[in-house]
Write a protein that holds these residues in place. Sequence first.
Motif, short mmCIF file in Angstrom:
data_model
loop_
_atom_site.label_atom_id
_atom_site.label_comp_id
_atom_site.label_asym_id
_atom_site.label_seq_id
_atom_site.Cartn_x
_atom_site.Cartn_y
_atom_site.Cartn_z
N PRO A 80 -6.58 6.11 -10.60
CA PRO A 80 -6.79 4.86 -9.86
C PRO A 80 -6.51 4.97 -8.36
O PRO A 80 -6.21 3.97 -7.72
CB PRO A 80 -5.79 3.93 -10.53
CG PRO A 80 -4.65 4.83 -10.87
CD PRO A 80 -5.24 6.17 -11.21
N VAL A 81 -6.58 6.16 -7.80
CA VAL A 81 -6.31 6.40 -6.39
C VAL A 81 -7.60 6.31 -5.59
O VAL A 81 -8.60 6.94 -5.95
CB VAL A 81 -5.66 7.78 -6.17
CG1 VAL A 81 -5.47 8.05 -4.69
CG2 VAL A 81 -4.34 7.88 -6.92
N LYS A 82 -7.59 5.54 -4.52
CA LYS A 82 -8.75 5.40 -3.65
C LYS A 82 -8.70 6.47 -2.56
O LYS A 82 -7.73 6.54 -1.81
CB LYS A 82 -8.80 4.01 -3.02
CG LYS A 82 -9.97 3.80 -2.07
CD LYS A 82 -9.93 2.43 -1.43
CE LYS A 82 -11.07 2.25 -0.42
NZ LYS A 82 -11.01 0.92 0.23
N THR A 120 0.82 -1.21 0.00
CA THR A 120 0.00 0.00 0.00
C THR A 120 0.85 1.25 0.00
O THR A 120 1.82 1.37 0.75
CB THR A 120 -0.92 0.02 1.24
OG1 THR A 120 -1.72 -1.16 1.25
CG2 THR A 120 -1.84 1.23 1.22
N VAL A 121 0.47 2.20 -0.85
CA VAL A 121 1.13 3.51 -0.93
C VAL A 121 0.11 4.56 -0.51
O VAL A 121 -1.05 4.51 -0.93
CB VAL A 121 1.63 3.79 -2.35
CG1 VAL A 121 2.33 5.15 -2.42
CG2 VAL A 121 2.58 2.69 -2.81
N LEU A 122 0.54 5.52 0.30
CA LEU A 122 -0.37 6.53 0.85
C LEU A 122 0.11 7.94 0.52
O LEU A 122 1.30 8.24 0.67
CB LEU A 122 -0.50 6.36 2.37
CG LEU A 122 -1.33 7.39 3.13
CD1 LEU A 122 -2.79 7.35 2.70
CD2 LEU A 122 -1.21 7.16 4.64
N PHE A 123 -0.80 8.79 0.09
CA PHE A 123 -0.54 10.21 -0.14
C PHE A 123 -1.20 10.99 0.99
O PHE A 123 -2.38 10.78 1.30
CB PHE A 123 -1.12 10.65 -1.49
CG PHE A 123 -1.07 12.14 -1.74
CD1 PHE A 123 0.00 12.71 -2.40
CD2 PHE A 123 -2.11 12.97 -1.32
CE1 PHE A 123 0.04 14.09 -2.64
CE2 PHE A 123 -2.07 14.33 -1.55
CZ PHE A 123 -0.99 14.89 -2.21
N ILE A 150 1.15 14.58 -9.63
CA ILE A 150 2.28 13.65 -9.80
C ILE A 150 1.91 12.28 -9.23
O ILE A 150 2.17 11.24 -9.85
CB ILE A 150 3.54 14.20 -9.11
CG1 ILE A 150 3.96 15.53 -9.74
CG2 ILE A 150 4.68 13.19 -9.16
CD1 ILE A 150 5.10 16.23 -9.01
N TYR A 151 1.28 12.29 -8.08
CA TYR A 151 0.90 11.04 -7.41
C TYR A 151 -0.06 10.23 -8.28
O TYR A 151 0.08 9.01 -8.42
CB TYR A 151 0.28 11.35 -6.06
CG TYR A 151 -0.08 10.12 -5.24
CD1 TYR A 151 0.91 9.29 -4.73
CD2 TYR A 151 -1.41 9.79 -4.99
CE1 TYR A 151 0.59 8.18 -3.98
CE2 TYR A 151 -1.74 8.68 -4.24
CZ TYR A 151 -0.73 7.88 -3.74
OH TYR A 151 -1.05 6.76 -3.00
N THR A 210 -5.65 10.79 1.25
CA THR A 210 -6.64 11.56 1.99
C THR A 210 -7.49 12.31 0.96
O THR A 210 -7.00 12.66 -0.12
CB THR A 210 -5.95 12.56 2.93
OG1 THR A 210 -4.95 13.29 2.19
CG2 THR A 210 -5.27 11.85 4.09
N GLY A 211 -8.76 12.55 1.28
CA GLY A 211 -9.61 13.26 0.34
C GLY A 211 -10.42 12.31 -0.54
O GLY A 211 -10.63 11.15 -0.21
N ARG A 212 -10.85 12.81 -1.69
CA ARG A 212 -11.75 12.05 -2.56
C ARG A 212 -10.99 11.07 -3.45
O ARG A 212 -9.77 11.16 -3.60
CB ARG A 212 -12.54 13.02 -3.45
CG ARG A 212 -11.68 13.87 -4.37
CD ARG A 212 -12.47 14.96 -5.05
NE ARG A 212 -11.62 15.81 -5.88
CZ ARG A 212 -11.36 15.58 -7.15
NH1 ARG A 212 -11.92 14.52 -7.75
NH2 ARG A 212 -10.59 16.37 -7.85
N SER A 213 -11.73 10.13 -4.06
CA SER A 213 -11.14 9.17 -4.99
C SER A 213 -10.92 9.80 -6.35
O SER A 213 -11.78 10.54 -6.85
CB SER A 213 -12.05 7.95 -5.14
OG SER A 213 -12.14 7.23 -3.92
N VAL A 214 -9.77 9.56 -6.93
CA VAL A 214 -9.45 9.99 -8.29
C VAL A 214 -8.75 8.79 -8.95
O VAL A 214 -7.62 8.47 -8.61
CB VAL A 214 -8.52 11.22 -8.32
CG1 VAL A 214 -8.18 11.60 -9.76
CG2 VAL A 214 -9.16 12.40 -7.60
#
Length: 296
Positions: free
Chosen positions: A172-174, A133-136, A148-149, A166-170
């Motif tokens: 392929p980021v959950k 798992t990778v977290l921003f 960039i992420y 953190t925040g909303r889904s974009v």
Amino acid sequence: LGIDYYESWFHKVRDADVAYFTYAPIIHKFFHVETPRIAGIHNFSFALELQHEDVKRANLIELIKKAGLIPTAALIYHKYFGLNELKHFDAIHVINKAILNLYHGLHNDIFYAPLWIYADKCKQSSEKSERFTVLFLGRQSWIKGFDIYVKVAEALRDRGIEFLSTGRSVRPVKGLGFIPEEELVKYVSKAHVVVIPSRIDTFGLAIVESMVCETPVITTPILAHKGLELQSLIYANSVEEFAKKILEIKDLWESGREGYYRLSKRVREDAVKYDVNKVFPTYEQTFFKVAKLWER
């Protein structure tokens, strides 16, 4: 806390030993104090040299759109008038050693004291997720490098990695939505790596907090981050470099995990120097020193 608070256009302060201003242009003129004054440099507008090349190259219109009108106005004011204004303070406080080097020679009394974390509260609170798992962390903005992420997540879409933010889904980021501060440690602890591709920063508190949770961090090599002097902090300067560093950590995790956990222990040992018990005495010493300036 028992601290008096009131709102007014002009403030007169007579019963303090030291007046500390989180420096912003002109604002300090609305306060009349009869004590030594400290200007605290906390905003990127007063340390442009510490930022990403994308910020330095941006024109005025781009900066207003991406960084905001007020920070850009502060940057312009500081460029032409700020350094002279700061000389009228009795002392300057900086939170990053890179800023200390930047302001060297500007003032006779410049003090360095970094921001702090609570190492005991931030230590790893849960096991790592089974899936890599990778977290921003932070606002999903250009300043924080969220674009960039997202590109990194797209590049590694087929590598079996879960990308969270953190925040909303974009895609392929959950998105995890808003995470209360007391729960943030749990998410950071479960992640295998935290990615903070910020273009603008003055200290990088999220970097230190993540590392003290025994989670490796990959971030941009801007001077604001290098000024933290964290030997185990990992740097990347492009989508390709971020993707490569993430895969290297993933390989550590999947090849017996001993190497990964050695890295995890090392990043905490590196970041714990910013614990409140080690940092806060520096603030006390600074305030006492400044209070004595008028005795010269």
